[in-house]
Design an enzyme around this catalytic site. Structure first.
Site, PDB file in Angstrom:
ATOM      1  N   ARG A  13      -3.514  -5.326   6.949  1.00 43.36           N
ATOM      2  CA  ARG A  13      -4.474  -4.991   5.896  1.00 43.36           C
ATOM      3  C   ARG A  13      -3.799  -4.175   4.807  1.00 43.36           C
ATOM      4  O   ARG A  13      -3.539  -4.664   3.716  1.00 43.36           O
ATOM      5  CB  ARG A  13      -5.672  -4.227   6.494  1.00 43.36           C
ATOM      6  N   ASP A  14      -3.426  -2.955   5.131  1.00 46.41           N
ATOM      7  CA  ASP A  14      -2.826  -2.091   4.129  1.00 46.41           C
ATOM      8  C   ASP A  14      -1.462  -2.612   3.699  1.00 46.41           C
ATOM      9  O   ASP A  14      -1.029  -2.392   2.564  1.00 46.41           O
ATOM     10  CB  ASP A  14      -2.684  -0.674   4.704  1.00 46.41           C
ATOM     11  N   HIS A 205      -2.188   9.045   8.163  1.00 45.25           N
ATOM     12  CA  HIS A 205      -1.872   7.759   7.541  1.00 45.25           C
ATOM     13  C   HIS A 205      -0.909   8.096   6.408  1.00 45.25           C
ATOM     14  O   HIS A 205      -1.304   8.683   5.395  1.00 45.25           O
ATOM     15  CB  HIS A 205      -3.155   7.109   7.008  1.00 45.25           C
ATOM     16  N   HIS A 207       2.491   7.315   3.736  1.00 44.68           N
ATOM     17  CA  HIS A 207       3.315   6.361   2.988  1.00 44.68           C
ATOM     18  C   HIS A 207       4.703   6.967   2.778  1.00 44.68           C
ATOM     19  O   HIS A 207       4.869   8.187   2.792  1.00 44.68           O
ATOM     20  CB  HIS A 207       2.653   6.009   1.655  1.00 44.68           C
ATOM     21  N   CYS A 238      -0.379   0.960  -1.774  1.00 39.88           N
ATOM     22  CA  CYS A 238      -1.729   0.849  -2.326  1.00 39.88           C
ATOM     23  C   CYS A 238      -1.682   0.213  -3.716  1.00 39.88           C
ATOM     24  O   CYS A 238      -0.909   0.648  -4.576  1.00 39.88           O
ATOM     25  CB  CYS A 238      -2.370   2.227  -2.406  1.00 39.88           C
ATOM     26  N   ASN A 247       3.666   1.914   3.862  1.00 45.47           N
ATOM     27  CA  ASN A 247       3.393   2.917   4.886  1.00 45.47           C
ATOM     28  C   ASN A 247       4.667   3.237   5.672  1.00 45.47           C
ATOM     29  O   ASN A 247       5.656   2.522   5.583  1.00 45.47           O
ATOM     30  CB  ASN A 247       2.344   2.394   5.872  1.00 45.47           C
TER      31      ASN A 247
END
Length: 310
Positions: A13-14, A205, A207, A238, A247
């Site tokens: 997803r991300d 979470h 990055h 993002c 990430n």
């Protein structure tokens, strides 16, 4: 420091949401099925967002119904609003990831809402999920600062944590969405929330925007954090962050944890195989290093070929 940690894989997803070329649905399904065989217990597989906003996730239903689900794994998805929750619940998503940015500017870019509107949307998502098998998992974006506004409101972040706890969120991930954090800022923020909300289970979470993502994770480990999110191969970034970078790389982080004697329950060799599979599927080098350099525990013959890796 925790001697065991839990990692949620968010690459599908991300990680994929920023890719310029649409990744075929069957490729996503194959990668998720491969991830399901690595020992991961949480995999975020898609997001139920409007396809015009994030075209890469336009096949959310097809992915959710096409994967082979493994008992004991929770399959999650990002949910921006009540409509997204309805769609996700219909196809059996286990974890409804709800997130709002502390920064108004970033939240407007990310989900077309102010932070206050985003908090109202969480209440609406919770109402849709009530009585279903889906549970809310919280995420607070720009928790360590915003590239558009700078420092973020501590008072507002406390209100957001309280709201998520009110909806029984079992984990609340603090997201360094744009990679502005450093280990000291991680420590200050985590310790402040641990003191204010001792009942909260916090996760990170992170990055790797400025190359210190795993250093930030280590700072979280020192604070007792045992829930982390990572992206296979270091995929991602993002779409609404300037100069976005992926990430923290799941297999690189798992490798570090294992070398430090921290249990993850993950088969690192299988995870590395999936990272290489993702690299082949996207037909370009990914940032992850362990899949290129190998594990530190591997021994080599003195006459073995020596090559440079990038």
């Amino acid at each position: 420091m925790s001697r065991s940690i839990e990692i949620s894989e968010v690459g599908m997803r991300d990680g994929l949401q920023i890719e310029r070329s649409f990744v075929p649905t069957e490729t996503k399904i194959a990668l998720i099925d491969a991830l399901s065989k690595t020992g991961l217990k949480k995999i975020e597989i898609t997001g139920f967002v409007h396809p015009k906003v994030i075209p890469q996730l336009a096949d959310a239903e097809a992915v959710s119904t096409g994967i082979t689900r493994v008992p004991g794994i929770r399959y999650g998805a990002f949910i921006p609003n009540a409509r997204g929750a309805e769609r996700a619940i219909k196809v059996g998503i286990d974890d409804l990831k709800v997130g709002v940015a502390v920064s108004d500017s970033f939240n407007r870019l990310n989900v077309r809402m102010t932070t206050e509107q985003g908090m109202t949307a969480i209440d609406e998502i919770a109402a849709v999920a009530k009585g279903t098998s889906g549970r809310l998992v919280g995420a607070i974006a720009t928790a360590f600062g915003c590239p558009y506004e700078g420092p973020v409101s501590r008072e507002r972040m406390h209100r957001m944590v309280a709201q998520l706890l009110g909806h029984d969120a079992p984990i609340i991930y603090l997201a360094d969405t744009t990679g502005v954090a450093n280990p000291e800022r991680i420590r200050r923020t985590v310790e402040d929330l641990q003191k204010a909300f001792p009942e909260a289970v916090l996760g990170l979470h992170l990055h790797n925007t400025r190359g210190i993502g795993i250093a930030n994770a280590l700072a979280g480990l020192d604070c007792g954090i045992r829930h982390f999110e990572g992206s296979i191969g270091g995929l991602g970034g993002c779409p609404f962050a300037p100069r976005a970078v992926g990430n923290i790389c799941t297999e690189d982080f798992v490798h570090m944890a294992h070398e430090m004697g921290i249990e993850t329950g993950i088969d690192l060799d299988a995870l590395i195989d999936v990272a290489r599979m993702a690299q082949d599927a996207l037909n370009r080098p990914l940032p992850g290093m362990v899949m290129k350099s190998g594990k530190a525990s591997e021994l080599h013959a003195m006459d073995a070929e020596r090559v440079k890796v990038d």
